[in-house]
Write an enzyme that holds these catalytic residues in place. Structure first.
Site, PDB file in Angstrom:
ATOM      1  N   GLU A 169       0.586  -1.204   0.135  1.00 45.11           N
ATOM      2  CA  GLU A 169      -0.100  -0.010  -0.042  1.00 45.11           C
ATOM      3  C   GLU A 169       0.754   1.241  -0.003  1.00 45.11           C
ATOM      4  O   GLU A 169       0.686   1.949   0.827  1.00 45.11           O
ATOM      5  CB  GLU A 169      -0.933  -0.103   1.145  1.00 45.11           C
ATOM      6  CG  GLU A 169      -1.946  -1.437   1.082  1.00 45.11           C
ATOM      7  CD  GLU A 169      -2.862  -1.452   2.315  1.00 45.11           C
ATOM      8  OE1 GLU A 169      -2.906  -0.458   3.148  1.00 45.11           O
ATOM      9  OE2 GLU A 169      -3.358  -2.607   2.415  1.00 45.11           O
ATOM     10  N   ASN A 210       2.405  -4.625  -3.401  1.00 45.55           N
ATOM     11  CA  ASN A 210       0.678  -5.036  -3.113  1.00 45.55           C
ATOM     12  C   ASN A 210       0.095  -3.933  -2.923  1.00 45.55           C
ATOM     13  O   ASN A 210       0.391  -2.945  -1.979  1.00 45.55           O
ATOM     14  CB  ASN A 210       0.583  -6.179  -1.755  1.00 45.55           C
ATOM     15  CG  ASN A 210      -0.511  -6.808  -1.848  1.00 45.55           C
ATOM     16  OD1 ASN A 210      -0.896  -7.262  -2.521  1.00 45.55           O
ATOM     17  ND2 ASN A 210      -1.037  -6.436  -0.508  1.00 45.55           N
ATOM     18  N   HIS A 246     -10.228  -6.150  -2.588  1.00 47.45           N
ATOM     19  CA  HIS A 246     -11.186  -5.844  -1.375  1.00 47.45           C
ATOM     20  C   HIS A 246     -12.256  -5.433  -2.176  1.00 47.45           C
ATOM     21  O   HIS A 246     -12.077  -3.878  -2.344  1.00 47.45           O
ATOM     22  CB  HIS A 246     -10.637  -5.075  -0.413  1.00 47.45           C
ATOM     23  CG  HIS A 246      -9.767  -5.771   0.475  1.00 47.45           C
ATOM     24  ND1 HIS A 246     -10.019  -6.654   1.233  1.00 47.45           N
ATOM     25  CD2 HIS A 246      -8.262  -5.503   0.644  1.00 47.45           C
ATOM     26  CE1 HIS A 246      -8.766  -7.300   1.754  1.00 47.45           C
ATOM     27  NE2 HIS A 246      -7.923  -6.567   1.599  1.00 47.45           N
ATOM     28  N   GLU A 275      -6.021 -10.518  -1.859  1.00 42.79           N
ATOM     29  CA  GLU A 275      -6.742 -10.293  -0.427  1.00 42.79           C
ATOM     30  C   GLU A 275      -8.289 -10.283  -0.916  1.00 42.79           C
ATOM     31  O   GLU A 275      -8.800  -9.400  -0.354  1.00 42.79           O
ATOM     32  CB  GLU A 275      -6.378  -9.017   0.195  1.00 42.79           C
ATOM     33  CG  GLU A 275      -5.016  -9.195   0.448  1.00 42.79           C
ATOM     34  CD  GLU A 275      -4.535  -7.867   1.367  1.00 42.79           C
ATOM     35  OE1 GLU A 275      -5.272  -7.238   1.901  1.00 42.79           O
ATOM     36  OE2 GLU A 275      -3.348  -7.606   1.464  1.00 42.79           O
ATOM     37  N   ASP A 277     -12.157 -10.340  -1.004  1.00 48.29           N
ATOM     38  CA  ASP A 277     -13.436 -10.402  -0.261  1.00 48.29           C
ATOM     39  C   ASP A 277     -14.403  -9.310  -0.902  1.00 48.29           C
ATOM     40  O   ASP A 277     -13.921  -8.425  -1.528  1.00 48.29           O
ATOM     41  CB  ASP A 277     -13.199 -10.372   1.185  1.00 48.29           C
ATOM     42  CG  ASP A 277     -12.425  -9.157   1.570  1.00 48.29           C
ATOM     43  OD1 ASP A 277     -11.889  -9.036   2.783  1.00 48.29           O
ATOM     44  OD2 ASP A 277     -12.416  -8.121   0.910  1.00 48.29           O
TER      45      ASP A 277
HETATM   46  O1  G3I Z   1      -3.178  -8.612  18.334  1.00 46.91           O
HETATM   47  C1  G3I Z   1      -4.026  -7.716  19.367  1.00 46.91           C
HETATM   48  C2  G3I Z   1      -4.583  -8.240  20.544  1.00 46.91           C
HETATM   49  O2  G3I Z   1      -3.723  -8.262  21.292  1.00 46.91           O
HETATM   50  C3  G3I Z   1      -5.467  -7.080  21.074  1.00 46.91           C
HETATM   51  O3  G3I Z   1      -6.190  -7.613  22.224  1.00 46.91           O
HETATM   52  C4  G3I Z   1      -6.599  -6.887  20.119  1.00 46.91           C
HETATM   53  C5  G3I Z   1      -7.923  -6.089  20.556  1.00 46.91           C
HETATM   54  O4  G3I Z   1      -7.446  -4.751  20.220  1.00 46.91           O
HETATM   55  O5  G3I Z   1      -6.246  -6.138  18.852  1.00 46.91           O
HETATM   56  C6  G3I Z   1      -5.293  -7.406  18.212  1.00 46.91           C
HETATM   57  O6  G3I Z   1      -4.696  -6.724  17.290  1.00 46.91           O
HETATM   58  C7  G3I Z   1      -5.576  -6.586  16.268  1.00 46.91           C
HETATM   59  C8  G3I Z   1      -4.884  -7.429  14.827  1.00 46.91           C
HETATM   60  O7  G3I Z   1      -5.723  -7.217  13.563  1.00 46.91           O
HETATM   61  C9  G3I Z   1      -4.764  -9.009  15.150  1.00 46.91           C
HETATM   62  O8  G3I Z   1      -5.842  -9.483  15.220  1.00 46.91           O
HETATM   63  C10 G3I Z   1      -5.661  -5.250  15.656  1.00 46.91           C
HETATM   64  O9  G3I Z   1      -6.493  -4.668  16.476  1.00 46.91           O
HETATM   65  C11 G3I Z   1      -6.541  -5.225  14.251  1.00 46.91           C
HETATM   66  O10 G3I Z   1      -6.650  -3.775  14.095  1.00 46.91           O
HETATM   67  C12 G3I Z   1      -5.808  -5.712  13.245  1.00 46.91           C
HETATM   68  O11 G3I Z   1      -6.636  -5.834  12.069  1.00 46.91           O
HETATM   69  C13 G3I Z   1      -6.062  -6.196  11.003  1.00 46.91           C
HETATM   70  C14 G3I Z   1      -5.800  -5.226   9.847  1.00 46.91           C
HETATM   71  O12 G3I Z   1      -5.138  -5.557   8.594  1.00 46.91           O
HETATM   72  C15 G3I Z   1      -5.059  -3.918  10.320  1.00 46.91           C
HETATM   73  O13 G3I Z   1      -4.934  -3.099   9.495  1.00 46.91           O
HETATM   74  C16 G3I Z   1      -6.737  -7.583  10.284  1.00 46.91           C
HETATM   75  O14 G3I Z   1      -6.766  -8.756  11.112  1.00 46.91           O
HETATM   76  C17 G3I Z   1      -6.348  -7.776   8.847  1.00 46.91           C
HETATM   77  O15 G3I Z   1      -7.242  -8.551   8.177  1.00 46.91           O
HETATM   78  C18 G3I Z   1      -6.104  -6.542   7.784  1.00 46.91           C
HETATM   79  O16 G3I Z   1      -5.356  -6.983   6.827  1.00 46.91           O
HETATM   80  C19 G3I Z   1      -5.040  -5.845   5.950  1.00 46.91           C
HETATM   81  C20 G3I Z   1      -3.797  -6.641   5.142  1.00 46.91           C
HETATM   82  O17 G3I Z   1      -2.767  -6.710   6.057  1.00 46.91           O
HETATM   83  C21 G3I Z   1      -3.592  -5.274   4.262  1.00 46.91           C
HETATM   84  N1  G3I Z   1      -4.568  -5.123   3.157  1.00 46.91           N
HETATM   85  C22 G3I Z   1      -5.752  -4.728   4.019  1.00 46.91           C
HETATM   86  C23 G3I Z   1      -6.192  -5.668   4.703  1.00 46.91           C
HETATM   87  C24 G3I Z   1      -7.186  -5.386   5.614  1.00 46.91           C
HETATM   88  O18 G3I Z   1      -7.349  -4.066   6.357  1.00 46.91           O
END
Ligand code: G3I
Length: 364
Positions: A169, A210, A246, A275, A277
């Protein structure tokens, strides 16, 4: 109503796919089979016959705690992507101190299931550890930190990562480079440097840039095209472009995706849908699910029509674990299986496309 894939296969872009003699013996062999090989009905197995890997992003907590999730992740797909566990905040939570545990578990899981691994992601503006974002580093220090991180992570997984999302990105919607800690400190050259460092650490891995909203021909995808063409001219080891995919049923599917992907293919670059969906404004219903299937269908066809498209990955496969509801209020149900792992029309659309394409040998 989705057009039959043959309607999509008309035209020069499809000639190679349907060239005389390209019909795969498999299509006839299959007629001889009385039994259904269950694995042959999976997306991964059908994809292999069509010349493309079908993957999913993997949620490691679900993999550990949810047996149906683990079983589906193990059997339905031929590649996996680390949804979160290879990101900087996870693998290097404090400077120079690495935690590879969860990522190694994913690589071991993939190896046990004969799956290839997409590494995600070496350099991004998001999910960076606090020691980095709140540190007061000079540009020179940041460059050293970035080089060390990329080198250490690519070296740790050396030989075990099929494709790396090296830079994630980097662009804005208008085609300018995204303002980030990296651009501000290092200038646009950070992108070429990231690829050179990753290649030096793992010469065999295929290195991708990507991004999202680059499915069709637009300012963002054209700026990315111009960048990768320039990098290739400079001899920078960029091997592929990851098109995230997406989508939302609220917007038109990118019907010019094959035209867009052909540009990268003509440069000699690999491509991948990384990715996929298709989110739905809740509550879901059958009409919205049909529109969702169309979105997945358009993305996969774009890949199947592109000779060097290597992989079609869904960003998670069940609505039970999806990033969408936490990010897009009022939207969800973006995946190909519902919360109870029941296949949705989108899953059938992917299977239909793959079964048709599997009848055609020598996509590339
Ligand atoms: O690991 C912590 C955990 O310790 C904590 O208790 C919990 C509650 O706040 O948060 C957890 O971290 C989360 C992390 O995912 C792991 O689950 C973050 O809050 C959450 O923001 C994060 O979201 C991820 C997101 O990227 C972040 O931008 C999504 O799962 C993931 O699917 C998403 O993937 C991105 C790609 O990497 C790049 N392209 C876009 C895509 C969607 O945003």
């Amino acid at each position: 109503m989705r057009k039959p894939i043959k309607a999509v296969l008309v035209g020069a872009a499809a000639t190679a796919l349907l060239a005389p003699g390209s019909i795969n013996a498999f299509a006839h062999e299959d007629h001889g089979r009385g039994h259904q090989d269950q694995r042959a009905t999976t997306l991964g197995a059908l994809g292999k016959r069509a010349g493309v890997r079908i993957g999913t992003a993997v949620d490691m907590a679900a993999l550990a705690d949810d047996p149906p999730y683990r079983a589906k992740a193990a059997t339905e797909f031929s590649s996996v992507t680390a949804e979160n566990v290879m990101k900087w905040e996870v693998v290097e939570p404090s400077r120079g101190k690495y935690d590879w545990k969860a990522a190694d578990e994913l690589v071991d899981f993939a190896r046990a299931n004969g799956q290839l691994v997409r590494g995600h992601t070496l350099l991004w503006h998001n999910q960076l550890p606090a020691w980095l974002t709140s540190g007061d580093f000079t540009p020179g220090e940041l460059r050293d930190i970035l080089r060390k991180h990329i080198t250490d992570e690519a070296r740790h997984f050396k030989g075990r990562i099929w494709q790396w999302d090296v830079v994630n990105e980097a662009f804005n919607e208008d085609g300018t480079l995204r303002d980030s800690i990296w651009l501000r400190a290092l200038g646009p050259g950070y992108i070429a440097d990231a690829f050179r460092w990753a290649h030096k650490a793992d010469p065999k891995a295929k290195l991708y840039i990507n991004d999202y909203n680059i499915e069709g021909v637009n300012a963002k995808s054209t700026a990315l095209y111009d960048l990768v063409a320039d990098l290739r001219e400079q001899g920078v080891p960029v091997h592929g472009v990851g098109i995230q995919g997406h989508l939302s049923v609220q917007y038109n599917a990118p019907h010019d995706i094959a035209e867009n992907m052909k540009r990268f293919d003509d440069l000699g670059l690999e491509t991948a849908i990384t990715e996929a969906d298709v989110r739905i404004p809740m509550p879901s219903d059958s009409t919205k699910q049909e529109a969702q299937a169309e979105g997945y269908d358009v993305l996969l066809r774009g890949c199947l029509l592109t000779p060097r498209c290597t992989d079609f990955t869904v960003w998670g496969f069940t609505d039970k674990y999806s990033w969408v509801p936490d990010t897009f209020e009022g939207e969800g149900a973006a995946n190909i299986f519902d919360e109870e792992y029941r296949a949705k029309p989108a899953y059938s659309a992917l299977r239909e496309d793959l079964m048709l394409a599997a009848g055609v040998k020598g996509r590339r």
